[in-house]
Design a protein around this motif. Structure first.
Motif, PDB file in Angstrom:
ATOM      1  N   MET A   1       0.859  -1.036   0.165  1.00 40.70           N
ATOM      2  CA  MET A   1       0.027   0.061  -0.029  1.00 40.70           C
ATOM      3  C   MET A   1       0.900   1.205  -0.158  1.00 40.70           C
ATOM      4  SD  MET A   1      -2.890   0.843   2.912  1.00 40.70           S
ATOM      5  CE  MET A   1      -3.206   2.617   3.220  1.00 40.70           C
ATOM      6  N   LYS A   2       0.568   2.213  -0.837  1.00 39.75           N
ATOM      7  CA  LYS A   2       1.300   3.409  -0.704  1.00 39.75           C
ATOM      8  C   LYS A   2       0.238   4.485  -0.618  1.00 39.75           C
ATOM      9  CE  LYS A   2       5.105   2.105  -3.750  1.00 39.75           C
ATOM     10  NZ  LYS A   2       5.832   2.353  -5.095  1.00 39.75           N
ATOM     11  N   ILE A   3       0.711   5.470   0.006  1.00 36.40           N
ATOM     12  CA  ILE A   3      -0.047   6.620   0.314  1.00 36.40           C
ATOM     13  C   ILE A   3       0.773   8.050   0.107  1.00 36.40           C
ATOM     14  CG2 ILE A   3      -1.658   5.724   1.840  1.00 36.40           C
ATOM     15  CD1 ILE A   3      -0.295   6.517   4.123  1.00 36.40           C
ATOM     16  N   GLN A   4       0.167   8.936  -0.199  1.00 36.23           N
ATOM     17  CA  GLN A   4       0.715  10.368  -0.478  1.00 36.23           C
ATOM     18  C   GLN A   4       1.159  11.238   0.914  1.00 36.23           C
ATOM     19  OE1 GLN A   4       2.012  11.284  -3.663  1.00 36.23           O
ATOM     20  NE2 GLN A   4       1.336   9.401  -4.139  1.00 36.23           N
ATOM     21  N   LYS A   5       2.423  11.521   1.057  1.00 39.56           N
ATOM     22  CA  LYS A   5       2.745  12.088   2.160  1.00 39.56           C
ATOM     23  C   LYS A   5       1.874  13.349   2.355  1.00 39.56           C
ATOM     24  CE  LYS A   5       6.405  14.648   2.225  1.00 39.56           C
ATOM     25  NZ  LYS A   5       7.675  15.236   2.180  1.00 39.56           N
ATOM     26  N   LYS A   6       1.666  14.014   1.336  1.00 39.71           N
ATOM     27  CA  LYS A   6       0.831  15.338   1.504  1.00 39.71           C
ATOM     28  C   LYS A   6      -0.538  14.990   1.966  1.00 39.71           C
ATOM     29  CE  LYS A   6      -1.199  19.303  -1.189  1.00 39.71           C
ATOM     30  NZ  LYS A   6      -2.448  19.005  -0.291  1.00 39.71           N
ATOM     31  N   GLU A   7      -1.085  14.050   1.420  1.00 42.64           N
ATOM     32  CA  GLU A   7      -2.564  13.365   2.190  1.00 42.64           C
ATOM     33  C   GLU A   7      -2.502  13.146   3.486  1.00 42.64           C
ATOM     34  OE1 GLU A   7      -4.553  11.814  -2.030  1.00 42.64           O
ATOM     35  OE2 GLU A   7      -3.600  10.493  -0.606  1.00 42.64           O
ATOM     36  N   VAL A   8      -1.366  12.555   4.043  1.00 42.28           N
ATOM     37  CA  VAL A   8      -1.235  12.357   5.477  1.00 42.28           C
ATOM     38  C   VAL A   8      -1.120  13.544   6.138  1.00 42.28           C
ATOM     39  CG1 VAL A   8       0.382  11.313   6.968  1.00 42.28           C
ATOM     40  CG2 VAL A   8      -0.088  10.139   5.043  1.00 42.28           C
ATOM     41  N   LEU A   9      -0.445  14.545   5.529  1.00 45.29           N
ATOM     42  CA  LEU A   9      -0.252  15.780   6.407  1.00 45.29           C
ATOM     43  C   LEU A   9      -1.511  16.654   6.353  1.00 45.29           C
ATOM     44  CD1 LEU A   9       3.463  16.795   5.276  1.00 45.29           C
ATOM     45  CD2 LEU A   9       2.506  15.770   7.637  1.00 45.29           C
ATOM     46  N   ASP A  10      -2.268  16.450   5.143  1.00 48.93           N
ATOM     47  CA  ASP A  10      -3.617  17.002   5.172  1.00 48.93           C
ATOM     48  C   ASP A  10      -4.636  16.657   6.059  1.00 48.93           C
ATOM     49  OD1 ASP A  10      -2.780  18.760   3.145  1.00 48.93           O
ATOM     50  OD2 ASP A  10      -3.610  17.880   1.621  1.00 48.93           O
ATOM     51  N   VAL A  11      -4.652  15.099   6.149  1.00 49.54           N
ATOM     52  CA  VAL A  11      -5.400  14.482   7.304  1.00 49.54           C
ATOM     53  C   VAL A  11      -4.923  15.115   8.709  1.00 49.54           C
ATOM     54  CG1 VAL A  11      -6.262  12.520   8.324  1.00 49.54           C
ATOM     55  CG2 VAL A  11      -6.181  12.882   5.744  1.00 49.54           C
ATOM     56  N   LEU A  12      -3.674  15.053   8.879  1.00 48.91           N
ATOM     57  CA  LEU A  12      -3.320  15.385  10.458  1.00 48.91           C
ATOM     58  C   LEU A  12      -3.688  16.785  10.526  1.00 48.91           C
ATOM     59  CD1 LEU A  12      -1.810  14.578  12.500  1.00 48.91           C
ATOM     60  CD2 LEU A  12       0.453  15.366  11.498  1.00 48.91           C
ATOM     61  N   ARG A  13      -3.703  17.763   9.627  1.00 53.88           N
ATOM     62  CA  ARG A  13      -3.964  19.248   9.827  1.00 53.88           C
ATOM     63  C   ARG A  13      -5.498  19.169  10.099  1.00 53.88           C
ATOM     64  NH1 ARG A  13      -1.310  21.069   6.335  1.00 53.88           N
ATOM     65  NH2 ARG A  13      -2.496  20.636   4.563  1.00 53.88           N
ATOM     66  N   LEU A  14      -6.332  18.371   9.321  1.00 53.78           N
ATOM     67  CA  LEU A  14      -7.665  18.331   9.779  1.00 53.78           C
ATOM     68  C   LEU A  14      -8.198  17.969  10.966  1.00 53.78           C
ATOM     69  CD1 LEU A  14      -8.678  17.083   6.033  1.00 53.78           C
ATOM     70  CD2 LEU A  14      -9.472  19.509   6.989  1.00 53.78           C
ATOM     71  N   LEU A  15      -7.508  16.845  11.450  1.00 51.30           N
ATOM     72  CA  LEU A  15      -7.583  16.168  12.664  1.00 51.30           C
ATOM     73  C   LEU A  15      -7.420  17.427  13.949  1.00 51.30           C
ATOM     74  CD1 LEU A  15      -6.762  12.513  12.472  1.00 51.30           C
ATOM     75  CD2 LEU A  15      -9.083  13.612  12.712  1.00 51.30           C
ATOM     76  N   SER A  16      -6.144  18.001  13.432  1.00 49.11           N
ATOM     77  CA  SER A  16      -5.799  18.983  14.528  1.00 49.11           C
ATOM     78  C   SER A  16      -6.652  20.057  14.613  1.00 49.11           C
ATOM     79  CB  SER A  16      -4.324  19.698  14.068  1.00 49.11           C
ATOM     80  OG  SER A  16      -3.949  20.596  14.621  1.00 49.11           O
ATOM     81  N   ASN A  17      -7.459  20.572  13.635  1.00 45.46           N
ATOM     82  CA  ASN A  17      -8.385  21.331  13.485  1.00 45.46           C
ATOM     83  C   ASN A  17      -9.679  21.153  14.402  1.00 45.46           C
ATOM     84  OD1 ASN A  17      -6.900  23.394  12.074  1.00 45.46           O
ATOM     85  ND2 ASN A  17      -7.682  22.950   9.983  1.00 45.46           N
ATOM     86  N   LYS A  18      -9.969  19.635  14.113  1.00 45.60           N
ATOM     87  CA  LYS A  18     -11.149  19.419  14.854  1.00 45.60           C
ATOM     88  C   LYS A  18     -10.801  19.136  16.395  1.00 45.60           C
ATOM     89  CE  LYS A  18     -14.253  18.610  11.610  1.00 45.60           C
ATOM     90  NZ  LYS A  18     -15.279  19.325  11.656  1.00 45.60           N
ATOM     91  N   ILE A  19      -9.437  18.958  16.725  1.00 43.05           N
ATOM     92  CA  ILE A  19      -9.358  18.668  18.192  1.00 43.05           C
ATOM     93  C   ILE A  19      -9.305  20.156  18.746  1.00 43.05           C
ATOM     94  CG2 ILE A  19      -7.321  18.638  19.872  1.00 43.05           C
ATOM     95  CD1 ILE A  19      -6.353  16.196  17.994  1.00 43.05           C
ATOM     96  N   ASN A  20      -8.922  21.327  17.999  1.00 40.66           N
ATOM     97  CA  ASN A  20      -9.076  22.711  18.435  1.00 40.66           C
ATOM     98  C   ASN A  20     -10.429  22.931  18.590  1.00 40.66           C
ATOM     99  OD1 ASN A  20      -7.721  25.177  18.918  1.00 40.66           O
ATOM    100  ND2 ASN A  20      -8.274  25.823  17.061  1.00 40.66           N
ATOM    101  N   GLU A  21     -11.352  22.714  17.856  1.00 36.68           N
ATOM    102  CA  GLU A  21     -12.796  22.857  17.810  1.00 36.68           C
ATOM    103  C   GLU A  21     -13.513  22.360  18.830  1.00 36.68           C
ATOM    104  OE1 GLU A  21     -14.468  22.013  13.987  1.00 36.68           O
ATOM    105  OE2 GLU A  21     -13.354  23.560  12.768  1.00 36.68           O
ATOM    106  N   ARG A  22     -13.441  21.255  19.208  1.00 33.87           N
ATOM    107  CA  ARG A  22     -14.161  20.632  19.920  1.00 33.87           C
ATOM    108  C   ARG A  22     -13.630  20.342  21.524  1.00 33.87           C
ATOM    109  NH1 ARG A  22     -17.696  16.806  16.943  1.00 33.87           N
ATOM    110  NH2 ARG A  22     -17.118  17.120  14.888  1.00 33.87           N
TER     111      ARG A  22
END
Length: 97
Positions: free
Chosen positions: A1-22
């Motif tokens: 399985m291969k995943i794109q580093k940019k997508e991993v970092l984008d998901v991490l940023r989105l989760l960080s935003n959710k933690i900040n909101e909640r």
């Protein structure tokens, strides 16, 4: 399985935003501190039951991760510690996820 580093970092940023909101400025984790851990080989071999269970501790993981705020000396195992912290956040009493 291969995943794109940019997508991993984008998901991490989105989760960080959710933690900040909640969550507020201080997060109260549940009373559970210890958890079961197993070797990497056993974790991904779902055909066999784990033979060697170890115990991890969220408070210890967090103490180790906080050192990164003082000295940026991250090691690969910090990703494991961070993963355990994220699991604990899911079940924390500070926010509804």
């Amino acid at each position: 399985m291969k995943i794109q580093k940019k997508e991993v970092l984008d998901v991490l940023r989105l989760l960080s935003n959710k933690i900040n909101e909640r969550f507020g400025d201080e997060i109260t984790l549940g009373s559970q501190d210890y958890y079961w851990q197993m070797t990497l080989d056993e974790m991904y071999d779902v055909q066999q039951e784990p033979k060697e269970l170890m115990i991890g501790q969220i408070s210890d993981d967090w103490l180790e991760l906080k050192r990164l705020l003082i000295d940026d000396d991250a090691i690969s195992y910090d990703l494991v510690r961070f993963g355990e912290l994220l699991k604990a956040l899911k079940y924390s009493s500070s926010g509804i996820w």
